[in-house]
Design a protein around this motif. Sequence first.
Motif, PDB file in Angstrom:
ATOM      1  N   PHE A 388      -8.565 -22.260  51.988  1.00 57.02           N
ATOM      2  CA  PHE A 388      -8.058 -20.899  52.157  1.00 57.02           C
ATOM      3  C   PHE A 388      -8.443 -20.011  50.974  1.00 57.02           C
ATOM      4  CE2 PHE A 388      -5.281 -21.974  55.783  1.00 57.02           C
ATOM      5  CZ  PHE A 388      -5.529 -20.849  56.540  1.00 57.02           C
ATOM      6  N   SER A 389      -8.757 -20.598  49.820  1.00 58.47           N
ATOM      7  CA  SER A 389      -9.288 -19.765  48.739  1.00 58.47           C
ATOM      8  C   SER A 389     -10.659 -19.232  49.132  1.00 58.47           C
ATOM      9  CB  SER A 389      -9.370 -20.560  47.433  1.00 58.47           C
ATOM     10  OG  SER A 389     -10.405 -21.517  47.474  1.00 58.47           O
ATOM     11  N   ALA A 390     -11.466 -20.071  49.811  1.00 57.77           N
ATOM     12  CA  ALA A 390     -12.757 -19.592  50.309  1.00 57.77           C
ATOM     13  C   ALA A 390     -12.551 -18.533  51.393  1.00 57.77           C
ATOM     14  CB  ALA A 390     -13.579 -20.760  50.848  1.00 57.77           C
ATOM     15  N   TYR A 391     -11.560 -18.759  52.264  1.00 60.49           N
ATOM     16  CA  TYR A 391     -11.236 -17.774  53.292  1.00 60.49           C
ATOM     17  C   TYR A 391     -10.806 -16.455  52.669  1.00 60.49           C
ATOM     18  CZ  TYR A 391      -8.585 -15.585  57.094  1.00 60.49           C
ATOM     19  OH  TYR A 391      -8.091 -14.704  58.021  1.00 60.49           O
ATOM     20  N   GLU A 392      -9.940 -16.566  51.644  1.00 63.58           N
ATOM     21  CA  GLU A 392      -9.453 -15.351  50.999  1.00 63.58           C
ATOM     22  C   GLU A 392     -10.577 -14.643  50.253  1.00 63.58           C
ATOM     23  OE1 GLU A 392      -6.445 -12.678  50.747  1.00 63.58           O
ATOM     24  OE2 GLU A 392      -6.506 -14.573  51.818  1.00 63.58           O
TER      25      GLU A 392
END
Length: 454
Positions: A388-392
């Motif tokens: 989710f850090s990559a998503y964010e």
Amino acid sequence: MTVGTTEPEEYAADPAGRRRERRGWYFYDFACSVYSTSVLTVFLGPYLTSVARAAADPEGFVHPLGIPVRAGSLFAYSVSASIVVAVLAMPLAGAAADRTGRKKPLLAASAYLGAAATAAMFLLEGDRYLLGAFLLVVANASLSVSMVLYNAYLPQIAEPDERDAVSSRGWAFGYTSGALVLVLDLVLYSGHDSFGLTEGEAVRICLASAGVWWGAFTLVPLRRLRDRRASPEERAGRGAVGGGWRQLRATLKDMRRHPLTLSFLLAYLVYNDGVQTVISQASVYGSEELGLGQTTLITAVLLVQVLAVAGALGMGRLARVYGAKRTILGSLAVWTAILAAACVLPAGAPLFFYSLAAAIGLVLGGSQALSRSLFSHLVPRGKEAEYFSAYEMSDRGLSWLGPLVFGLAYQLTGSYRDAIISLVVFFVAGFVLLARVPLRRAVEAAGNPVPERI
């Protein structure tokens, strides 16, 4: 216990606990969305532009660090700069959360740093454009970091078939709070004389109150969400110097094993860049190009907030019938039509502006909520915060190109219409890229159960 698993046995034994966590999770959207609406979308763009114009030279340029910048481009460039800072911070926060299993302390730190920077915008007056740009960078980057941690809770609190609805409800909570605070802002701004305030003082109070709201309601998710213990493997290297960057490199390497997940992220990066730019620059476009007053802009964004609640819930229902992918593709077609209409919108015509605001509201919340829930199906278990850090980074961290293109277009042409039409390419390209992603195969490749409709 692995960080980020949905822990079905535990939830089967404690359904009340899961409901309690969900309600707390919704409230972070309720807390932080006020920053996105009142600050980033409505007040800060036009106000920071006016502060920069007050400090500009006769040619209309300010000179931060000796670099000539057209005053009308400062806000867009500051948004881009905040995203660069977020790019550096978000992967570290996601990796640290997965290694330690302690997302809540990191969520609290990032949320309250952003809230404090927003509250400090009360000090933005006169020609303090550099202070305004700095506070924008801090607040925007902090919001991005906090959203990494917030989104990583979704797979823990919702089963695969529940995530579209849970994610949509979170967005609906956010738009509800945004609408409520905008009503209060409208009362204060439009009646500032009766409150004994100047127009500038009213704007600064609206900016600062968003920070207070953000900080106050963050207490709810911090009380209700639960941290999961990290496994011994995830705790290894917890205190090592540079461990966060090593974990980031490992995450990126691991993501290459899931090319279909990366394909979705690329599509999302492109079309969401357009969404974020439209939202952040809409008030500047309305005030500077269309000559609309601040009251018109506030009521237009209020209309967006009200309709976005219905839009997020309505698109969630459409996704149950047609699948999230088809529903998002339909929303991207609507976004393209909105931008084409905005480019030819006549100046000084608030009714036309309201019509576009209504259209934006109906597709805004749903396209973002369904994108988040779709991605949650593509994340391998135990790697939620990292992925989710990559998503964010796609959502906020890498959405620097749109504001930069918007700012450069105005810098070179002096026309916001030229800037707004350039954003069409983000939605068209995003549509094509998303249409090519085989989502069922992507979910299976991530090792997750495939929902009945996706």
